[in-house]
Design an enzyme around this catalytic site. Structure first.
Site, PDB file in Angstrom:
ATOM      1  N   CYS A  52     -35.833 -30.382  25.011  1.00 54.05           N
ATOM      2  CA  CYS A  52     -35.846 -28.920  24.487  1.00 54.05           C
ATOM      3  C   CYS A  52     -34.527 -28.638  25.221  1.00 54.05           C
ATOM      4  O   CYS A  52     -34.049 -28.935  26.404  1.00 54.05           O
ATOM      5  CB  CYS A  52     -36.971 -28.088  25.045  1.00 54.05           C
TER       6      CYS A  52
ATOM      7  N   CYS B  88     -31.499 -27.165  18.805  1.00 58.36           N
ATOM      8  CA  CYS B  88     -32.796 -26.694  19.274  1.00 58.36           C
ATOM      9  C   CYS B  88     -33.694 -27.818  18.835  1.00 58.36           C
ATOM     10  O   CYS B  88     -33.570 -27.964  17.835  1.00 58.36           O
ATOM     11  CB  CYS B  88     -33.174 -25.505  18.826  1.00 58.36           C
TER      12      CYS B  88
HETATM   13  N1  DGL Z   1     -34.161 -24.487  22.892  1.00 58.17           N
HETATM   14  C1  DGL Z   1     -35.519 -24.712  22.134  1.00 58.17           C
HETATM   15  C2  DGL Z   1     -35.757 -26.300  21.826  1.00 58.17           C
HETATM   16  O1  DGL Z   1     -34.727 -27.110  22.118  1.00 58.17           O
HETATM   17  C3  DGL Z   1     -36.987 -24.155  22.197  1.00 58.17           C
HETATM   18  C4  DGL Z   1     -37.190 -22.955  22.815  1.00 58.17           C
HETATM   19  C5  DGL Z   1     -37.998 -21.874  22.555  1.00 58.17           C
HETATM   20  O2  DGL Z   1     -39.158 -22.305  22.835  1.00 58.17           O
HETATM   21  O3  DGL Z   1     -37.581 -21.092  21.783  1.00 58.17           O
HETATM   22  O4  DGL Z   1     -36.745 -26.682  21.854  1.00 58.17           O
END
Ligand code: DGL
Length: 249
Positions: free
Chosen positions: A177, A73
């Site tokens: 993201c 993430c």
């Molecule tokens: N998948 C996450 C990222 O890579 C964030 C998504 C969320 O806002 O929860 O930043």
């Protein structure tokens, strides 16, 4: 030495890295932890994210034998990975960062980096990355729409609105993201430009670090477990179909 490689994201985003890693490291044991109770991470502040990350790591360490954490993430990496490395100095942590380097190398002109608001608010990324020719852009809704399986039309309309304030031109796009990577084909069609993500690079990095740590498993069985922080049978089935049945994300 621990056994499992544990992945953490707020939801489905990290599954692309999870599956890419399982392909190149087929004999490892894996855990995928989706913190759906706290999704969207992109709207939380650094303090909240560090607290959440600490709780997840402690819970996983209490219950599983873990040799490496992958913070799958960008938001959690930006806001919490330095802190986690301080708290657990002996545990290897791998994070995700926007693949700006490759975009700038392969294209002249600016690159547009799409990211969540809390990644944008965190200076770690702009401090660490080469910032010339780079436009950082916070996007509020995209990750949530992808998590909720919104229709492609809804995703594109929302993105158009969010991008309407950009004045500069750009010749490539970087997905900052992990949720966005799941829609990379749609985003390529929408922008009609080269679009980059960090999925393959992060998976390679996981393999390299395990090799350096002499913790690669080269034969035997593999296992994968999916954990949701808030039970949600429909979501679990969706994730399991992607992990165990090779369903397209
Ligand atoms: N998948 C996450 C990222 O890579 C964030 C998504 C969320 O806002 O929860 O930043």
């Amino acid at each position: 030495m621990g056994r499992n490689i544990a992945f953490i994201d707020s939801g489905i985003g990290g599954l692309s890295i999870f599956n890419a890693t399982r392909k190149i490291l087929p004999n490892e044991d894996y855990i995928y932890y989706a913190d759906n109770a706290n999704m969207p991470y992109g709207q939380l502040n650094r303090e909240q994210l560090q607290k959440i990350a600490l709780k997840i790591i402690d819970t996983l360490l209490d219950n599983y034998d873990i040799k490496m954490f992958v913070i799958a993430c960008n938001t959690l990496t930006a806001n919490a990975i330095d802190y986690l490395r301080e708290v657990y100095p002996r545990m290897p942590f791998i994070g995700c960062e926007p693949n700006v380097k490759q975009a700038l190398k392969e294209n002249s002109g600016n690159t547009l980096v799409l990211m969540t608001p809390s990644s944008f608010a965190c200076n770690r990324i702009s401090d660490r990355l080469h910032c010339k020719r780079t436009i950082f852009m916070p996007i509020r809704e995209l990750a949530i729409l992808i998590e909720e399986e919104a229709d492609d039309k809804i995703i594109i309309n929302s993105l158009k609105k969010e991008l309407s304030s950009i004045k500069e031109s750009f010749s490539s796009v970087v997905l900052g993201c992990t949720h966005y990577s799941l829609k990379i084909d749609l985003l390529k069609d929408f922008f009609c430009l080269p679009v980059y993500d960090g999925v393959a690079g992060t998976a390679r990095h996981i393999k390299e670090l395990n090799a350096v740590n002499q913790s690669l498993v080269n034969s035997g069985y593999t296992s994968s477990s999916i954990i949701l922080s808030r039970p949600d049978p429909a979501k679990y089935i969706r994730y399991a179909n992607i992990v165990f049945n090779g369903k397209k994300i």
